[in-house]
Scaffold this active site. Structure first.
Site, mmCIF file in Angstrom:
data_model
loop_
_atom_site.group_PDB
_atom_site.id
_atom_site.type_symbol
_atom_site.label_atom_id
_atom_site.label_comp_id
_atom_site.label_asym_id
_atom_site.label_seq_id
_atom_site.Cartn_x
_atom_site.Cartn_y
_atom_site.Cartn_z
ATOM 1 N N GLU A 47 0.864 -1.193 0.000
ATOM 2 C CA GLU A 47 0.000 0.000 0.000
ATOM 3 C C GLU A 47 0.900 1.242 0.000
ATOM 4 O OE1 GLU A 47 -1.478 0.794 3.973
ATOM 5 O OE2 GLU A 47 -3.433 1.399 3.202
ATOM 6 N N ASN A 110 -7.075 6.038 -1.328
ATOM 7 C CA ASN A 110 -5.973 5.115 -1.101
ATOM 8 C C ASN A 110 -6.212 3.957 -2.083
ATOM 9 O OD1 ASN A 110 -4.081 3.330 -0.117
ATOM 10 N ND2 ASN A 110 -4.554 3.724 2.031
ATOM 11 N N LYS A 127 -9.433 1.658 -1.650
ATOM 12 C CA LYS A 127 -9.600 1.065 -0.308
ATOM 13 C C LYS A 127 -10.953 1.429 0.291
ATOM 14 C CE LYS A 127 -6.965 0.963 4.051
ATOM 15 N NZ LYS A 127 -5.703 1.442 4.658
ATOM 16 N N GLU A 145 -5.647 8.519 8.108
ATOM 17 C CA GLU A 145 -6.144 8.081 6.790
ATOM 18 C C GLU A 145 -7.509 8.672 6.464
ATOM 19 O OE1 GLU A 145 -5.673 4.236 4.905
ATOM 20 O OE2 GLU A 145 -4.705 3.572 6.746
ATOM 21 N N CYS A 171 -4.581 -3.159 3.015
ATOM 22 C CA CYS A 171 -4.303 -3.057 4.453
ATOM 23 C C CYS A 171 -5.487 -3.389 5.347
ATOM 24 C CB CYS A 171 -3.713 -1.696 4.774
ATOM 25 S SG CYS A 171 -2.820 -1.790 6.350
ATOM 26 N N ASN A 196 0.493 -1.357 5.236
ATOM 27 C CA ASN A 196 1.421 -0.618 6.120
ATOM 28 C C ASN A 196 0.826 -0.741 7.511
ATOM 29 O OD1 ASN A 196 3.422 1.529 4.612
ATOM 30 N ND2 ASN A 196 1.570 1.188 3.422
HETATM 31 N N1 CDT Z 1 -2.804 1.217 6.637
HETATM 32 C C1 CDT Z 1 -3.688 0.618 7.461
HETATM 33 O O1 CDT Z 1 -4.843 0.431 7.100
HETATM 34 N N2 CDT Z 1 -3.230 0.284 8.678
HETATM 35 C C2 CDT Z 1 -4.091 -0.309 9.702
HETATM 36 C C3 CDT Z 1 -3.568 0.032 11.052
HETATM 37 C C4 CDT Z 1 -3.958 1.307 11.540
HETATM 38 S S1 CDT Z 1 -5.441 1.309 12.393
HETATM 39 C C5 CDT Z 1 -5.392 2.817 13.164
HETATM 40 C C6 CDT Z 1 -4.135 -1.808 9.635
HETATM 41 O O2 CDT Z 1 -5.231 -2.356 9.707
HETATM 42 O O3 CDT Z 1 -3.080 -2.449 9.569
#
Ligand code: CDT
Length: 303
Positions: A47, A110, A127, A145, A171, A196
């Site tokens: 991502e 995203n 996303k 995000e 993600c 990420n």
């Molecule tokens: N990038 C992403 O979606 N990261 C989320 C963690 C952050 S939740 C505040 C994940 O689900 O890994």
């Protein structure tokens, strides 16, 4: 004859702020070369692969914020990756921040692009499950995000790549059963995921030791319950002071881990995926037409 496809998950080590697109694209091409040399026909990158994971910061300067987005994909800076795909005869999916300017209005997503073996853009995913918040919250790790991205508006599309049906997710999507179920119902055989994930989220310290377990658990369950191959690529390591987990992997429709990254750096893992395993696993427990009962799922039991 057995249907097979070589899958690669191309994990990236950190991309520190200020790294040029040219440098990142060079790293990505080097990984694509390793993936192709290892027999892969389809690779997945993380991502937001072209920059640091900028939602960890509050960015007030609009010009600086815009610099993290791609104003169109591919563009002059990212096109060499598509030329490399054509040269190497390998398709790929890659996450990027998408900026669309509709007149005076900017829309930000995203997103993930899917490119085929001829280097042609085949489609986009945006996303759907956008985590975090719109503004920093006291005592909670900054994760903005929801300020920087609108929720995706393209559903869960599935693309035919040389006869293999491919779906995409990003993600936080990987934690939701709906992602895999919708992609499965839409006909996916392979799901490519980029992520990420911070190692530490201080609002939930009691869960910190489970971060990798909670990474793999939903992907293995999603693969098993929907009889899909899953290939997932992390951005990993210490990036702009924040530790990101790795754990990039390729998972079979049996739920088994077929390949797993062992570093927090640029690393390519490859597995020759047997697509016939999908039907074999489906026959055992998940023949939807035969056993699934959607007519009963929303029924309220009578007292
Ligand atoms: N990038 C992403 O979606 N990261 C989320 C963690 C952050 S939740 C505040 C994940 O689900 O890994």
């Amino acid at each position: 004859m057995t249907r097979r496809i070589g899958l690669a998950a191309c994990q990236m080590g950190p991309v520190q702020s200020g790294t040029s697109r040219a440098e990142v694209v060079g790293r990505l091409i080097a990984m694509l070369e390793r993936a192709a040399a290892g027999g892969a026909a389809l690779a997945v990158f993380p991502e937001l692969a072209f920059s640091t994971f900028f939602p960890r910061s509050e960015i007030a300067d609009e010009t600086l914020l815009d610099s993290f987005y791609e104003d169109g994909f591919p563009n002059v800076e990212t096109a060499p990756l598509l030329y490399a795909a054509r040269r190497l005869n390998i398709g790929f999916a890659i996450g990027f921040a998408e900026l669309i300017r509709d007149g005076g209005e900017a829309r930000r997503f995203n997103s993930m692009a899917l490119v085929d073996r001829s280097g042609t853009l085949r489609g986009l995913y945006r996303k759907i499950h956008v985590p975090g918040s719109e503004a920093p919250e006291p005592g909670v790790t900054v994760h903005l995000e929801r300020r920087y991205f609108a929720p995706g508006d393209l559903g869960f599309p599935v693309f035919d790549l040389d006869g293999v049906r491919v779906g995409l997710a990003l993600c936080n999507d990987r934690r939701w059963p709906e992602t895999y179920r919708m992609l499965c119902l839409n006909g996916a055989e392979v799901v490519l995921i980029g992520y990420n994930t911070p190692l530490y989220l201080d609002e939930a310290p009691a869960l910190a030791h489970l971060r990798m377990f909670h990474n793999h658990l939903p992907m293995q369950a999603g693969a098993y319950q929907n009889t899909l191959w899953v290939a997932a690529a992390a951005k990993a390591g210490l990036e702009d002071g924040q530790a990101l987990i790795g754990g990039s992997c390729i998972i079979a429709p049996s739920g088994e881990m077929a390949a797993l990254a062992i570093s927090l750096q640029d690393e390519v893992i490859v597995h020759c995926a047997d697509l016939d395993l999908i039907a074999a696993c489906r026959r055992v427990n998940f023949d939807f037409a035969r056993y699934r009962r959607p007519d009963q799922y929303r029924r309220i039991a009578e007292a």
